[in-house]
Scaffold this motif. Sequence first.
Motif, mmCIF file in Angstrom:
data_model
loop_
_atom_site.group_PDB
_atom_site.id
_atom_site.type_symbol
_atom_site.label_atom_id
_atom_site.label_comp_id
_atom_site.label_asym_id
_atom_site.label_seq_id
_atom_site.Cartn_x
_atom_site.Cartn_y
_atom_site.Cartn_z
ATOM 1 N N PHE A 70 -7.051 -3.864 -2.005
ATOM 2 C CA PHE A 70 -7.476 -2.491 -1.764
ATOM 3 C C PHE A 70 -8.962 -2.223 -1.990
ATOM 4 C CE2 PHE A 70 -3.038 -1.952 -3.684
ATOM 5 C CZ PHE A 70 -2.413 -2.081 -2.455
ATOM 6 N N TYR A 102 -8.484 5.164 -1.851
ATOM 7 C CA TYR A 102 -9.499 4.125 -1.719
ATOM 8 C C TYR A 102 -10.387 4.215 -2.944
ATOM 9 C CZ TYR A 102 -12.317 8.046 0.082
ATOM 10 O OH TYR A 102 -12.949 9.249 0.245
ATOM 11 N N GLN A 162 -10.917 0.238 4.303
ATOM 12 C CA GLN A 162 -9.866 0.802 3.462
ATOM 13 C C GLN A 162 -9.798 2.319 3.614
ATOM 14 O OE1 GLN A 162 -7.556 -0.616 1.710
ATOM 15 N NE2 GLN A 162 -6.739 1.136 0.573
ATOM 16 N N PHE A 169 0.829 -1.202 0.000
ATOM 17 C CA PHE A 169 0.000 0.000 0.000
ATOM 18 C C PHE A 169 0.866 1.255 0.000
ATOM 19 C CE2 PHE A 169 -2.660 3.135 2.435
ATOM 20 C CZ PHE A 169 -3.594 3.344 1.426
#
Length: 342
Positions: free
Chosen positions: A303, A205, A256, A190
């Motif tokens: 994600f 996101y 997320q 990430f």
Amino acid sequence: MAPKIFLTGATGYIGGSVLDAIVTSHPEYDITVLLRSVPPSFSSRYPNVKIVKGHYDSFDIIADATSQASVVVHNGNSDHEPSLNAIITGLLRRSTPSFLIHLSGTGIVSDFRNSTYLGALNPKVWSDITDLDTIFSLPDNALHRNTEKLIQAAVAQDGDRLKAAIMCPPDIYGEGRGPLRSKSVFVPWFVDESKKQDGGGRTFYTGDGGNTRSWVHIDDLMMLYLKVVEAAVAGGTGADWGKEGYYFAGTQEVSQRDIAIAAGKILKKLGIIKNEEPFHASLDQIDTMCAERNYPGIARYLFASNSRTEAERAKKLFGYKPKAPTLLETLEDDILSAVGEK
């Protein structure tokens, strides 16, 4: 006589932590590990751990080693069928009941291949007690389903001699305790993708960011592993095996969006990105991420998806509850580790 344990994946994030937890808590156990190559400090750190040289396709080596162990803790590649077949073959050579503790993962219940809830909260929370029939009938393309089916078939064929437990942790955070790999996957990946976004870097996101996943700290997961290993050493007493031997391990849920907001503030403070405000990424943008990982759909999985689970069996049997800090409480440490500043 000391119980004999054979362990795979000893240099991995989970497997290395399992090895360290077992050796630290039970130095009296007779432990053998499978290693392709031996890390420089391994033997000095674990002088009493025996080493079998081989890889996951070394069928005869694995089968022979497992046939000599009463407990096998398989933490290698969760989807690798040849190594699992070798383990099952070796265990079924034994004349007395033996125990297999196999690493799977909650990717099996992820909704990343279903567009309905990508970027949004899926209300389904999976139970490792009431949802087992549904889990055991998931489609063959579900993550880890191939190896879980092998175990289920072996137990159905000879459940008196082969006692199996499937460990199904969610996303994991915290510093690993093993001899080599100490980082999990999500936070480093990430951070890497966030650094590439919007010119100067931004977290992200998709949808409304409500997609939510279960999480567990590596130390809490090791508490659960130890309970199951100890039960196996004791002949199975105190744990569930076979069809009921299925263990989720999550201790919390985080969306997320909440990860993106918290990570944005930390990365901005550290000077790694310029803008702390997360941006809304389209699914097309998500699909371009992690391309070098060479796994179709991996960015949607990491994600954009939901994977919500309840560790009901561990709570029922062992009084399982978290002792470690939460993901958001340790996120800065995990980010510092991911960027090499810790």
